[in-house]
Design an enzyme around this catalytic site. Structure first.
Site, PDB file in Angstrom:
ATOM      1  N   TYR A 122      -2.041  -1.009  11.257  1.00 16.68           N
ATOM      2  CA  TYR A 122      -3.453  -1.356  11.435  1.00 16.68           C
ATOM      3  C   TYR A 122      -4.014  -0.661  12.668  1.00 16.68           C
ATOM      4  O   TYR A 122      -3.651   0.481  12.960  1.00 16.68           O
ATOM      5  CB  TYR A 122      -3.633  -2.878  11.518  1.00 16.68           C
ATOM      6  CG  TYR A 122      -3.071  -3.643  10.355  1.00 16.68           C
ATOM      7  CD1 TYR A 122      -3.360  -3.273   9.044  1.00 16.68           C
ATOM      8  CD2 TYR A 122      -2.251  -4.760  10.547  1.00 16.68           C
ATOM      9  CE1 TYR A 122      -2.853  -3.992   7.957  1.00 16.68           C
ATOM     10  CE2 TYR A 122      -1.748  -5.484   9.465  1.00 16.68           C
ATOM     11  CZ  TYR A 122      -2.050  -5.089   8.184  1.00 16.68           C
ATOM     12  OH  TYR A 122      -1.556  -5.800   7.109  1.00 16.68           O
TER      13      TYR A 122
ATOM     14  N   TYR B 238      -5.062  -4.926  -7.356  1.00 20.81           N
ATOM     15  CA  TYR B 238      -4.885  -4.914  -5.902  1.00 20.81           C
ATOM     16  C   TYR B 238      -4.385  -6.261  -5.390  1.00 20.81           C
ATOM     17  O   TYR B 238      -3.440  -6.331  -4.597  1.00 20.81           O
ATOM     18  CB  TYR B 238      -6.208  -4.545  -5.230  1.00 20.81           C
ATOM     19  CG  TYR B 238      -6.154  -4.609  -3.724  1.00 20.81           C
ATOM     20  CD1 TYR B 238      -5.546  -3.605  -2.983  1.00 20.81           C
ATOM     21  CD2 TYR B 238      -6.714  -5.687  -3.037  1.00 20.81           C
ATOM     22  CE1 TYR B 238      -5.494  -3.661  -1.594  1.00 20.81           C
ATOM     23  CE2 TYR B 238      -6.662  -5.749  -1.652  1.00 20.81           C
ATOM     24  CZ  TYR B 238      -6.055  -4.744  -0.939  1.00 20.81           C
ATOM     25  OH  TYR B 238      -5.998  -4.815   0.426  1.00 20.81           O
TER      26      TYR B 238
ATOM     27  N   LYS C 284       0.824  -1.213   0.000  1.00 11.33           N
ATOM     28  CA  LYS C 284       0.000   0.000   0.000  1.00 11.33           C
ATOM     29  C   LYS C 284       0.857   1.261   0.000  1.00 11.33           C
ATOM     30  O   LYS C 284       0.447   2.290  -0.539  1.00 11.33           O
ATOM     31  CB  LYS C 284      -0.947  -0.015   1.202  1.00 11.33           C
ATOM     32  CG  LYS C 284      -1.984  -1.131   1.136  1.00 11.33           C
ATOM     33  CD  LYS C 284      -2.742  -1.300   2.441  1.00 11.33           C
ATOM     34  CE  LYS C 284      -3.746  -2.450   2.334  1.00 11.33           C
ATOM     35  NZ  LYS C 284      -4.407  -2.761   3.613  1.00 11.33           N
TER      36      LYS C 284
END
Length: 315
Positions: free
Chosen positions: A242, A190, A69
């Site tokens: 996260y 992705y 990402k």
């Protein structure tokens, strides 16, 4: 001042981590990831003295997963600019799990940041390229300094077959006009970017480039614009681990991005890139032993941004 020997220190950090019980579990929701050795562990530092320090399983290949990402965000910024990117995704932390769908329904249809799945899918959809995965792979090869960076076909197919929640997210984004490109093509990109094989040294090299304002210390070549390196590092601090990002910021205090393949990529401003590999994960998706290594290195080298002490000199 006596300099710290990083070659000795990385080995001590690995031994320190392994002194703790391995309480984690290998990711199983993507079947291919479940095949990893839960007791594997490696650490690598790429330092500004142009030396590389390694210990443990640093040559073991694993897939980037969410660490991709960061690179996808850089590619998006390079192809369409910050205004277009942040029209489709915000930059705010979330206390939800990385694959949560809740906020898209109850808060806002725009994903909160590029480091969660919804945000990364939005970023994947905004990249201006006829062949986005080819461009992503080309950027990865430049950042890692080797041409044999490639797609792990088995993991990619496993992710594609099991990625129903990511499909739900993508179709919700398309329904709200956030995702304007073909949904299945965007998802395919992705899944592929998450399934690129790397090792700990590769990630430490990327971390080193970010730590040095986007410049490759070995060649002197600028690979990432200064503004985009700053954006990436800031989001790594606030959102990179996260829903464990806040705790990591307190205990370690450096920009980092983790992935459920077991990797964590970090950077220490003007000093070095650090990467760890340990596929045994905690409940938030972060490497159990990898976190211990980074806590040890942060303490021993004064890495925490707000510690008030300079990073220790090293050899």
């Amino acid at each position: 001042m006596e300099k710290t020997n990083l070659e000795i220190l990385v080995k001590k950090a690995l031994d320190y981590a392994k002194s703790f019980e391995n309480t984690g579990k290998v990711a199983s929701y993507i079947p291919e990831l479940f095949k990893a050795d839960r007791d594997a562990l490696g650490v690598c530092i790429v330092a500004n003295n142009k030396k590389i320090y390694k210990a443990g399983d640093c040559e073991t290949l694993f897939t980037m997963q969410s660490i991709s990402k960061v690179v996808a965000l850089i590619l998006a910024l390079q192809t369409v600019g910050r205004d277009r990117v942040f029209d489709k995704v915000w930059v705010e932390p979330t206390g939800d799990a990385f694959n949560s769908i809740v906020r898209l329904e109850t808060h806002n249809h725009i994903p909160l940041n590029p480091m969660i799945n919804a945000g990364a899918i939005a970023v994947a959809g905004v990249i201006d390229s006829e062949f986005p995965f080819s461009d992503f792979l080309a950027l990865m090869r430049k950042l890692c300094g080797r041409e044999d960076i490639y797609l792990n076909e088995k993991v990619y197919l496993s992710e594609k077959a099991s990625g129903m929640k990511n499909r739900a997210i993508a179709y919700m984004l398309a329904n709200e006009g956030v995702l304007e490109k073909d949904v299945e093509q965007t998802l395919d990109f992705y899944f592929k970017m998450c399934s690129v094989n790397v090792n700990a040294e590769d990630l430490a090299r990327i971390g080193s480039i970010l730590a040095n304002d986007g410049v490759n210390i070995f060649t002197g070549e600028r690979l990432v614009e200064s503004e985009y390196a700053l954006i990436a590092k800031t989001l790594m601090v606030t959102c990179g681990m996260y829903d464990g990002s806040g705790e990591f910021a307190i205990k370690v205090g450096i920009p980092a991005k983790s992935g459920v393949g077991g990797g964590i990529m970090c950077c220490v401003e003007d000093n070095f890139g650090i990467a760890v590999y340990g596929p045994s994960l905690d409940e938030k998706g972060n490497s159990v032993w990898g976190l211990k290594i980074l806590e040890y290195l942060s303490k021993e080298l004064n890495l925490h941004y707000f510690s008030g002490a300079k990073v220790k000199e090293y050899i």
